[in-house]
Design a protein around this motif. Structure first.
Motif, mmCIF file in Angstrom:
data_model
loop_
_atom_site.group_PDB
_atom_site.id
_atom_site.type_symbol
_atom_site.label_atom_id
_atom_site.label_comp_id
_atom_site.label_asym_id
_atom_site.label_seq_id
_atom_site.Cartn_x
_atom_site.Cartn_y
_atom_site.Cartn_z
ATOM 1 N N ALA A 1 3.821 5.107 7.544
ATOM 2 C CA ALA A 1 5.277 4.983 7.637
ATOM 3 C C ALA A 1 5.878 4.819 6.246
ATOM 4 N N GLU A 2 7.087 5.324 6.077
ATOM 5 C CA GLU A 2 7.855 5.111 4.858
ATOM 6 C C GLU A 2 8.879 4.026 5.129
ATOM 7 N N GLY A 3 9.028 3.085 4.199
ATOM 8 C CA GLY A 3 10.018 2.052 4.434
ATOM 9 C C GLY A 3 9.929 0.918 3.445
ATOM 10 N N VAL A 4 10.812 -0.054 3.635
ATOM 11 C CA VAL A 4 10.806 -1.278 2.845
ATOM 12 C C VAL A 4 10.745 -2.460 3.802
ATOM 13 N N LEU A 5 10.232 -3.553 3.295
ATOM 14 C CA LEU A 5 10.043 -4.750 4.106
ATOM 15 C C LEU A 5 10.534 -5.946 3.309
ATOM 16 N N ASP A 6 11.521 -6.667 3.833
ATOM 17 C CA ASP A 6 12.020 -7.877 3.203
ATOM 18 C C ASP A 6 11.371 -9.082 3.852
ATOM 19 N N THR A 7 10.853 -9.960 3.023
ATOM 20 C CA THR A 7 10.096 -11.088 3.568
ATOM 21 C C THR A 7 10.086 -12.243 2.578
ATOM 22 N N ALA B 1 0.842 -1.196 0.000
ATOM 23 C CA ALA B 1 0.000 0.000 0.000
ATOM 24 C C ALA B 1 0.873 1.240 0.000
ATOM 25 N N ASN B 2 0.397 2.287 -0.609
ATOM 26 C CA ASN B 2 1.159 3.540 -0.678
ATOM 27 C C ASN B 2 1.478 4.078 0.713
ATOM 28 N N THR B 3 0.464 4.197 1.549
ATOM 29 C CA THR B 3 0.659 4.741 2.896
ATOM 30 C C THR B 3 0.506 3.692 3.985
ATOM 31 N N GLY B 4 0.274 2.453 3.612
ATOM 32 C CA GLY B 4 0.064 1.376 4.573
ATOM 33 C C GLY B 4 -1.415 1.003 4.636
ATOM 34 N N ILE B 5 -1.669 -0.155 5.103
ATOM 35 C CA ILE B 5 -0.798 -1.095 5.778
ATOM 36 C C ILE B 5 -0.296 -2.117 4.749
ATOM 37 N N SER B 6 1.045 -2.208 4.602
ATOM 38 C CA SER B 6 1.653 -3.208 3.738
ATOM 39 C C SER B 6 2.077 -4.388 4.591
ATOM 40 N N GLY B 7 2.104 -5.575 3.989
ATOM 41 C CA GLY B 7 2.542 -6.717 4.763
ATOM 42 C C GLY B 7 2.308 -8.027 4.054
ATOM 43 N N ASP C 1 -0.062 -15.072 6.195
ATOM 44 C CA ASP C 1 -0.015 -16.476 5.784
ATOM 45 C C ASP C 1 -1.413 -17.003 5.495
ATOM 46 N N ALA C 2 -1.504 -18.269 5.151
ATOM 47 C CA ALA C 2 -2.775 -18.853 4.708
ATOM 48 C C ALA C 2 -3.792 -18.990 5.820
ATOM 49 N N TYR C 3 -3.426 -18.617 7.057
ATOM 50 C CA TYR C 3 -4.342 -18.700 8.195
ATOM 51 C C TYR C 3 -4.673 -17.313 8.750
ATOM 52 N N GLY C 4 -4.328 -16.276 7.993
ATOM 53 C CA GLY C 4 -4.650 -14.924 8.423
ATOM 54 C C GLY C 4 -3.675 -14.332 9.412
ATOM 55 N N ARG C 5 -2.556 -15.004 9.684
ATOM 56 C CA ARG C 5 -1.558 -14.481 10.615
ATOM 57 C C ARG C 5 -0.619 -13.520 9.894
ATOM 58 N N VAL C 6 -0.399 -12.355 10.482
ATOM 59 C CA VAL C 6 0.482 -11.366 9.877
ATOM 60 C C VAL C 6 1.926 -11.805 10.103
ATOM 61 N N VAL C 7 2.626 -12.109 9.012
ATOM 62 C CA VAL C 7 4.021 -12.552 9.078
ATOM 63 C C VAL C 7 4.949 -11.363 9.271
ATOM 64 N N ALA C 8 4.682 -10.290 8.527
ATOM 65 C CA ALA C 8 5.483 -9.065 8.618
ATOM 66 C C ALA C 8 4.641 -7.927 8.071
ATOM 67 N N SER C 9 4.855 -6.723 8.581
ATOM 68 C CA SER C 9 4.048 -5.591 8.113
ATOM 69 C C SER C 9 4.765 -4.274 8.343
ATOM 70 N N LEU C 10 4.347 -3.267 7.588
ATOM 71 C CA LEU C 10 4.749 -1.881 7.787
ATOM 72 C C LEU C 10 3.526 -1.115 8.267
ATOM 73 N N PRO C 11 3.638 -0.300 9.296
ATOM 74 C CA PRO C 11 2.460 0.362 9.865
ATOM 75 C C PRO C 11 1.924 1.463 8.968
ATOM 76 N N LEU C 12 0.712 1.865 9.251
ATOM 77 C CA LEU C 12 0.061 2.958 8.536
ATOM 78 C C LEU C 12 0.834 4.256 8.759
#
Length: 535
Positions: free
Chosen positions: A488-494, A466-472, A475-486
């Motif tokens: 925030a500017e940044g990159v996420l390696d996953t 997402a442009n401004t969040g929430i990016s992330g 998994d297949a069970y709805g669990r957030v593995v990794a995310s960037l908050p609303l």
């Protein structure tokens, strides 16, 4: 004050008091939605709904329907105003053009959506039984009206009542069996169960609440069984980098900012996050958000060349971008699509997906209302002359180095049962979005929650940028593995989680929901006949 006294006050309320009670009870339902996720608050709107319909009296069927309709409209209006107030932020992005129309989003849309529960309350009152089975009648009829809200006039299944039970990952797993609309039936029934504590007599008045607690325990137990204890396995050889630029909306769609925006993306994308992640080296796929550029990427060779020079060998870019199609004979301009495009390290666009389910008034003006809307000075929010054109079909997106993806742009992800293309089952959802229109409000949190639920329903992981969040990544069970908050500017390696087993809902869709509706109504009808035979 005893619960019986509260019930009596609601049932006997009249005039402005009843309207205020209905509005406030409906508004309390928003507390059970993201970002608060206070799911026990489902009890307030649903229990009060029962008492409101109990109090919808009249000497004729028409009077009872109108009384129920009025109570349901104020109840729904409160729910939708409290749950959708954040839509007003979109009208302030270009305040000089749209601020005057803010009441259309903040008041008029909730007023229209409230018609769905209004008809439900009115119709339910005509078939309203005595005793506990009226809870099942309300659940079935609200479930039907929510299904209709998700399909009529292109559909708007935002904040469907079943979302009130999705704030806890184990509780929401039952959606893998019955989907969001099936979950809505139980959200209403469980939430309304305490109504009989205020209106029933004898030991029987406790039965609905006991069944509700058993149901909640069953849902939670199923979730504990379904969700694995450890982390989900991942697709080998895939290293994703998600880039969240957090650009302001006015800058993002200003054409003069195009070169600077591209340079910002490239600089941010190559940013080192740790000694083990020194930029784009080692990344296999770089992903940017929806509508990333204020220009047509496919018709801007300089931008493609600049991207090619920045991408290391064998790194693939997946980005949102407007795309121009081929103009048809007699048309003055080509169709413009809101697309996902795949770009290789040589600057070639290898594949595209065009958004199918466009946002009315945001990306296009409905043909029937377009002339009237333009006459009062309103246009779609996205500055594309004539609006975006719709893609022809949901289709898998082939991306080198990745298993088949189900591409979804923006709010396409909120439509249960419509997120996977026909044919072989995809390996993951790829959702690119731009929630920058809505600032730091509850809207992006609600959007992310609904996207997460699609993973539970279908057993597929989700990659969301997402442009401004929430990016992330989910998994297949709805669990957030990794995310960037609303915000925030940044990159996420996953990594990319593997897909889970195929779900019942993924195979059967809303057929299970339809069967549950029939079952709820059949139980109510059978109980009513038995009661009549006894009397």
């Amino acid at each position: 004050m005893r619960l019986a006294g509260v019930a009596e006050a609601v049932i006997l309320a009249w005039g402005w008091r009843k309207r205020l009670i209905a509005f406030a009870a409906g508004a309390c339902g928003a507390l059970a939605l993201a970002p608060l996720d206070l799911w026990p608050f489902v009890v307030v709107p649903m229990t009060v709904a029962i008492w409101l319909i109990d109090g919808a009296v009249g000497t004729t069927a028409g009077q009872r329907f109108r009384a129920g309709f009025a109570a349901g409209w104020w109840w729904g209006f409160g729910f939708f105003v409290a749950g959708l107030w954040w839509l007003g932020a979109a009208f302030l992005v270009e305040a000089d053009k749209f601020a005057w129309a803010m009441p259309l989003g903040v008041v008029a849309l909730p007023a229209f959506l409230a018609v769905f529960p209004a008809f439900t309350f009115g119709a339910a009152r005509l078939f309203w039984p005595a005793g506990a089975t009226r809870i099942l009648v309300l659940a079935a009829m609200l479930g039907i009206s929510e299904w209709l809200r998700g399909h009529v006039l292109t559909g708007f299944p935002w904040n469907v009542y079943g979302m009130m039970l999705t704030g806890e990952v184990h509780l929401e797993q039952v959606a893998s069996l019955i989907g969001l609309y099936g979950l809505t039936l139980f959200a209403v029934a469980i939430g309304a169960a305490p109504a009989t504590l205020g209106t029933g007599r004898g030991v029987g008045r406790w039965a609905p609440s006991v069944f509700a607690l058993i149901g909640l325990a069953g849902f939670f137990g199923f979730g504990l069984w379904r969700v694995p204890s450890g982390a989900s396995p991942v697709v080998p050889g895939v290293k994703l980098r998600l880039m969240q630029p957090n650009l302001s909306q006015d800058a993002k769609f200003n054409g003069t900012h195009g070169p600077a925006i591209l340079e910002k993306y490239l600089e941010l994308s190559d940013r080192a996050t740790s000694p083990e992640n020194p930029g784009l080296q080692g990344v296999t796929h770089l992903i940017w958000p929806e509508s990333a550029f204020p220009f047509l990427l496919g018709r801007t060779p300089g931008a493609l060349s600049r991207i090619a020079s920045a991408l290391p060998p064998d790194v693939t870019l997946i980005t949102g971008a407007a795309r121009a199609g081929e103009a048809l004979p007699g048309e003055s301009r080509p169709p413009i699509y809101n697309s996902i495009q795949v770009v290789n390290d040589e600057g070639a666009i290898l594949a595209s997906y065009d958004k199918v389910h466009l946002v009315p008034f945001g990306e296009y003006l409905p043909p029937v209302l377009g002339t009237l809307i333009r006459a009062v000075g309103l246009s779609q929010f996205v500055s594309v002359p004539g609006g975006f054109s719709s893609g022809t079909r949901h289709a898998p997106l082939a991306i080198k180095g990745l298993p088949p993806a189900a591409p979804l742009i923006c709010y396409e992800v909120v439509f249960p049962g419509e997120v996977t293309p026909r044919g072989p089952r995809p390996a993951f959802f790829l959702n690119l979005t731009n929630d920058g229109w809505f600032g730091l409000t509850s809207g992006p949190h609600q959007h992310f929650a609904q996207a997460r639920l699609r993973s539970v329903e279908e057993g597929l992981p989700l990659v969301r940028v997402a442009n401004t969040g929430i990016s992330g990544v989910v998994d297949a069970y709805g669990r957030v593995v990794a995310s960037l908050p609303l915000g925030a500017e940044g990159v996420l390696d996953t990594a990319l989680p593997r897909r889970g087993p195929a779900t019942l809902y993924g195979r059967a869709g809303d057929a299970v929901f339809a069967g549950l509706v029939v079952l709820f109504l059949a139980i109510s009808s059978f109980t009513r006949r038995r009661r009549r035979q006894r009397t």
